[in-house]
Scaffold this motif. Structure first.
Motif, PDB file in Angstrom:
ATOM      1  N   LEU A 185      26.899  40.552  45.442  1.00  0.00           N
ATOM      2  CA  LEU A 185      28.174  40.038  45.861  1.00  0.00           C
ATOM      3  C   LEU A 185      28.597  38.587  45.208  1.00  0.00           C
ATOM      4  CD1 LEU A 185      27.304  40.260  49.728  1.00  0.00           C
ATOM      5  CD2 LEU A 185      28.978  41.354  48.552  1.00  0.00           C
ATOM      6  N   ARG A 186      27.187  37.802  44.780  1.00  0.00           N
ATOM      7  CA  ARG A 186      27.703  36.705  43.851  1.00  0.00           C
ATOM      8  C   ARG A 186      28.146  36.879  42.518  1.00  0.00           C
ATOM      9  NH1 ARG A 186      24.797  33.440  40.095  1.00  0.00           N
ATOM     10  NH2 ARG A 186      22.941  34.863  40.045  1.00  0.00           N
ATOM     11  N   PHE A 187      27.866  37.903  42.125  1.00  0.00           N
ATOM     12  CA  PHE A 187      28.735  38.481  40.708  1.00  0.00           C
ATOM     13  C   PHE A 187      30.303  38.655  41.109  1.00  0.00           C
ATOM     14  CE2 PHE A 187      30.429  42.046  38.638  1.00  0.00           C
ATOM     15  CZ  PHE A 187      30.680  41.769  37.264  1.00  0.00           C
ATOM     16  N   ALA A 188      30.657  39.538  42.245  1.00  0.00           N
ATOM     17  CA  ALA A 188      31.853  39.637  42.570  1.00  0.00           C
ATOM     18  C   ALA A 188      32.784  38.312  43.125  1.00  0.00           C
ATOM     19  CB  ALA A 188      32.033  40.922  43.753  1.00  0.00           C
ATOM     20  N   SER A 189      32.046  37.618  43.412  1.00  0.00           N
ATOM     21  CA  SER A 189      32.656  36.360  44.058  1.00  0.00           C
ATOM     22  C   SER A 189      33.155  35.547  42.731  1.00  0.00           C
ATOM     23  CB  SER A 189      31.864  35.374  44.751  1.00  0.00           C
ATOM     24  OG  SER A 189      32.185  34.091  45.086  1.00  0.00           O
ATOM     25  N   GLU A 190      32.078  35.510  41.785  1.00  0.00           N
ATOM     26  CA  GLU A 190      32.162  34.604  40.573  1.00  0.00           C
ATOM     27  C   GLU A 190      33.232  35.073  39.660  1.00  0.00           C
ATOM     28  OE1 GLU A 190      28.439  34.162  39.036  1.00  0.00           O
ATOM     29  OE2 GLU A 190      27.927  32.494  40.554  1.00  0.00           O
ATOM     30  N   ILE A 191      33.677  36.660  39.595  1.00  0.00           N
ATOM     31  CA  ILE A 191      34.728  36.897  38.850  1.00  0.00           C
ATOM     32  C   ILE A 191      36.046  37.058  39.541  1.00  0.00           C
ATOM     33  CG2 ILE A 191      32.968  37.785  37.057  1.00  0.00           C
ATOM     34  CD1 ILE A 191      33.730  40.582  38.296  1.00  0.00           C
ATOM     35  N   ASN A 192      36.346  36.741  40.838  1.00  0.00           N
ATOM     36  CA  ASN A 192      37.492  36.665  41.451  1.00  0.00           C
ATOM     37  C   ASN A 192      37.569  38.066  42.216  1.00  0.00           C
ATOM     38  OD1 ASN A 192      38.018  33.994  40.929  1.00  0.00           O
ATOM     39  ND2 ASN A 192      39.015  34.419  39.108  1.00  0.00           N
ATOM     40  N   LEU A 193      36.712  38.993  42.385  1.00  0.00           N
ATOM     41  CA  LEU A 193      36.906  40.061  42.997  1.00  0.00           C
ATOM     42  C   LEU A 193      37.192  39.978  44.512  1.00  0.00           C
ATOM     43  CD1 LEU A 193      35.026  42.841  41.053  1.00  0.00           C
ATOM     44  CD2 LEU A 193      37.200  42.325  40.927  1.00  0.00           C
ATOM     45  N   SER A 194      36.515  38.858  45.246  1.00  0.00           N
ATOM     46  CA  SER A 194      36.263  38.710  46.532  1.00  0.00           C
ATOM     47  C   SER A 194      37.009  37.636  46.881  1.00  0.00           C
ATOM     48  CB  SER A 194      34.957  38.688  46.915  1.00  0.00           C
ATOM     49  OG  SER A 194      34.023  38.115  46.614  1.00  0.00           O
ATOM     50  N   ASN A 195      37.488  37.531  48.026  1.00  0.00           N
ATOM     51  CA  ASN A 195      37.970  36.165  48.720  1.00  0.00           C
ATOM     52  C   ASN A 195      36.855  35.492  49.691  1.00  0.00           C
ATOM     53  OD1 ASN A 195      40.398  37.931  48.549  1.00  0.00           O
ATOM     54  ND2 ASN A 195      41.212  35.810  48.059  1.00  0.00           N
ATOM     55  N   HIS A 196      36.101  36.379  50.376  1.00  0.00           N
ATOM     56  CA  HIS A 196      34.776  36.074  50.992  1.00  0.00           C
ATOM     57  C   HIS A 196      33.730  37.013  50.957  1.00  0.00           C
ATOM     58  CE1 HIS A 196      37.946  33.803  53.008  1.00  0.00           C
ATOM     59  NE2 HIS A 196      38.646  34.703  53.325  1.00  0.00           N
ATOM     60  N   SER A 197      32.595  36.898  51.058  1.00  0.00           N
ATOM     61  CA  SER A 197      31.500  37.855  50.953  1.00  0.00           C
ATOM     62  C   SER A 197      30.383  37.289  52.160  1.00  0.00           C
ATOM     63  CB  SER A 197      30.853  37.715  49.629  1.00  0.00           C
ATOM     64  OG  SER A 197      30.291  36.306  49.305  1.00  0.00           O
ATOM     65  N   LEU A 198      29.870  38.424  52.657  1.00  0.00           N
ATOM     66  CA  LEU A 198      28.946  38.381  53.956  1.00  0.00           C
ATOM     67  C   LEU A 198      27.778  39.259  53.434  1.00  0.00           C
ATOM     68  CD1 LEU A 198      31.237  39.081  56.794  1.00  0.00           C
ATOM     69  CD2 LEU A 198      29.618  36.880  56.283  1.00  0.00           C
ATOM     70  N   VAL A 199      26.418  38.607  53.211  1.00  0.00           N
ATOM     71  CA  VAL A 199      25.221  39.219  53.068  1.00  0.00           C
ATOM     72  C   VAL A 199      24.827  39.779  54.558  1.00  0.00           C
ATOM     73  CG1 VAL A 199      22.707  39.231  52.426  1.00  0.00           C
ATOM     74  CG2 VAL A 199      24.532  38.154  51.126  1.00  0.00           C
TER      75      VAL A 199
END
Length: 695
Positions: A124-138
């Motif tokens: 999820l951190r990877f996806a967030s850092e390359i702009n794939l997600s606006n929000h993430s939840l573990v």
């Protein structure tokens, strides 16, 4: 903003059901996951499924931004396809290469706001850092939900996507999502895949249990088998269920389901019915889905239908033509509905309802984003035409019918003698020819009637009064149906007095206080293809001077033009004649429909980019605006008189000043004849226009 739930303890990572693939799902970088799962196992599901989700989301959710929560999202592969349209080869090239795997995607505006939920924090951190997600939840969705997770599902989600993860979630896990997002929340669409070897009915039943409509939108290949043991195990299950097919030889097959709240998409009355959902996929192809399956052959799909159109598709000319074809083939049946956004530019769906006035019930619903959802429900039209089973006994009886109704349809089911028809039509007047028309009219073989206008069959012919742009025109017109089209092709008729009543008060005042100038162009050639020949008016081998003398004697103004066409110069005689926008007839104000019949947007479909043979302006030379023409057109179409299309041997008599006529699109061939009689003309007394017969 990115936020993370703390509902997963560190020691629980190894209980992740995805651990079948080792650490691929927990690593920060997706490189190994992409190599072993996407490349080696040909994991195609995200690319195929997310492409389809786009069609459905745009058709069902008319929002500027759609909030999608993707569960079991891992490194955000689903989001790559949804937001950036990457293909499998493109993502393999990008994420296997150490130099490009960490490159961020552009942080541009997107129609999708994506939240990723997964058990593992690093992907999820990877996806967030390359702009794939606006929000993430573990979060572990098989455990109790945190308050934060419940709130997200309930208040910040439009679509829940659970593609490729339902076997991990289990039925209880899926029901928890439905409870949080749909029962207790405002989510609208659930998008899931269920592996073929599982009990798909159980997943469908959960959705139905909680009031969601369910559509099976297709079966897809999910991935290759990991090994021979997995293949044999899955084949064994499918054999026991008698479901094994050729498609299962190369890999796992999964079924895609779309479940949604119908009361959000439709009004409460329509939402109570189980409907086939139809959307537009690639290349303007319609696909319909029910709980039992999907098909591109709409004939196989049960009614009632819900045709859901995105704003883009509602503005598409190709889609408009396909909807028109579905209508005239009667594949769109009473009870079927269409929904779309009412566009401020091109409203083809609304125009469809106008063209087939009286056959659709139209409603609008305001949406939170300020837009308006338009719903068309096909209804059984009311037949309001004056239909007789035998011809009037005399021209006096015919005139009595025309004075009361403006029209009479003789529907006897057998041929009527054309000599009698012409005798009734003429009365105390005389027959008229068509030499001042826009096109050459040939006689029908074995008949004294003329073939009607040969405009393209896929177009409607707009309402008009026959030849009313000329100094003399027929008071009476008659259409004879020699052979009806297999589908469509009705000679549509409209009440000109009612059309005037349907105009806005402001436009009534403007139309009543101004006239219209008709401009018509003639050339010498008999086969010009666009402009009529003056030879059909003043005789063979005549010159433009002969035409000028003729039209001048009739009261026309004129202009001689020299136009360059295909490397040569063509002499054109353009006539100008002032006519009323509104005239009084039999005590009522009538809208002069021929102004609408030559609307530039209609001619543009016949001769794109070229000047048509007949045009009109206001009396001060200003062109009619698009809005003015559409306003008059809608008023006329709303005044439609319905008789349920042509039947062979039908004969329709019209009072040409009281009733305008057009033609609806059709498929196949039709043969309809025209006769005209009793010359009439407009007279103007101090700006007040009336009609008089020419003795």
């Amino acid at each position: 903003m990115h936020y993370q739930s703390s509902s997963l303890n560190k020691g629980e990572i190894m209980t992740n059901p995805k651990a079948d693939f080792g650490r691929l799902y927990s690593a920060y970088s997706p490189a190994e996951y992409v190599k072993h799962v996407v490349r080696d196992l040909r994991y195609e599901l995200p690319f195929l499924a997310m492409s389809r989700l786009k069609y459905y989301s745009r058709a069902l959710l008319h929002q500027d931004v759609i909030r999608v929560t993707i569960v079991g999202s891992c490194h955000g592969l689903d989001a790559v396809v949804l937001k950036y349209d990457l293909t499998m080869p493109e993502i393999l090239t990008r994420w296997i290469n150490d130099a490009t795997v960490g490159l961020p995607f552009p942080a541009s505006e997107s129609e999708y706001e994506v939240t990723l939920i997964d058990m593992e924090a690093e992907p999820l951190r990877f996806a967030s850092e390359i702009n794939l997600s606006n929000h993430s939840l573990v979060a572990n969705l098989r455990q109790s939900y945190s308050a934060e997770l419940k709130q997200h599902f309930a208040e910040m989600t439009d679509i829940v996507s659970a593609v490729g993860v339902t076997s991990y979630l289990g039925l209880e896990g899926m029901e928890s999502i439905i409870q949080a997002a749909f029962v207790n929340g405002n989510a609208k669409v659930l998008y899931i895949s269920v592996l073929k070897y599982l009990d798909t009915n159980a997943w469908v039943d959960i959705c139905l249990k909680h009031g969601l409509a369910v559509c099976h939108i297709g079966d897809l290949r999910q991935r290759s088998y990991k090994d021979e043991d997995e293949k044999q195990r899955i084949h064994g299950i499918l054999k026991r269920k008698d479901l094994l097919s050729e498609a299962d030889e190369t890999g796992l097959v999964t079924s895609l389901f779309l479940a949604y709240k119908e009361d959000i998409m439709l009004n409460s009355h329509d939402a109570k019915k189980s409907r086939t959902l139809i959307v537009v996929e690639q290349e303007n192809t319609f696909v319909g889905s029910t709980v039992d399956g999907s098909s591109h052959s709409l004939e196989d799909l049960p009614h009632p239908w819900h045709i859901a159109l995105s704003e883009e598709h509602s503005q598409s000319r190709a889609i408009y033509q396909k909807l028109t074809e579905l209508h005239i083939r009667e594949q769109i049946q009473p009870g079927d509905v269409m929904t779309t956004i009412k566009s401020s530019s091109v409203n083809n769906v609304g125009h469809l309802a106008n063209m087939f006035a009286g056959e659709y019930e139209v409603s609008e619903q305001s949406l939170p984003n300020g837009q308006s959802r338009q719903t068309l429900t096909r209804i059984v039209p009311v037949i309001n035409a004056n239909i007789l089973d035998e011809a009037p006994a005399s021209s006096e009886e015919l005139e009595a019918e025309l004075r009361e109704f403006g029209h009479v349809l003789i529907r006897s089911g057998k041929p009527i003698d054309e000599g009698l028809v012409l005798e009734l039509l003429i009365g105390n007047g005389k027959a008229m020819d068509y030499r001042y028309g826009n096109t050459v009219r040939n006689k029908i073989k074995g008949s004294s009637s003329l073939l009607v206008t040969p405009w393209p069959k896929e177009l409607s012919v707009l309402p008009h009064n026959e030849l009313s742009y000329h100094t003399e025109f027929p008071k009476n017109a008659c259409f004879i149906c020699k052979e009806p089209a297999p589908y469509g092709g009705e000679t549509s008729i409209y009440d000109c007095a009612k059309a005037f009543e349907y105009l806005s008060p402001d436009f009534q005042r403007k139309a009543s206080s101004h006239n219209v100038i008709f401009r018509k162009r003639y050339v010498q050639a008999l086969d010009h293809g666009r402009y009529p020949s003056w030879q059909q008016v003043v005789g063979e081998d005549t010159t433009h001077e002969d035409m000028i003398d003729h039209v001048s004697s009739m009261g026309y103004d004129y202009t001689v033009l020299q136009l360059e066409e295909k490397g040569s110069v063509t002499t054109v005689v353009e006539t100008q004649l002032t006519r009323p926008m509104v005239y009084e007839y039999q005590g009522k104000q009538c809208l002069h429909s021929s102004v609408v019949g030559i609307a530039p947007y209609w001619y543009e479909e016949v001769w794109p980019g070229k000047e048509p043979p007949l045009t009109a302006t206001w009396d001060n030379g200003e062109p009619f605006s698009f809005e003015e023409l559409r306003h008059m057109e809608k008023a006329l179409l709303s005044a439609r008189i319905r008789y349920n299309n042509w039947q062979k041997h039908d004969v329709m008599f019209l009072d040409n000043l009281k009733i305008a006529h057009g033609r609806l699109p059709f498929i196949g061939e039709r043969v309809t004849g025209l006769m005209a009689a009793q010359p009439a003309r407009f007279t103007n007394s101090n700006g007040h226009w009336t009609v008089e017969l020419i003795k």
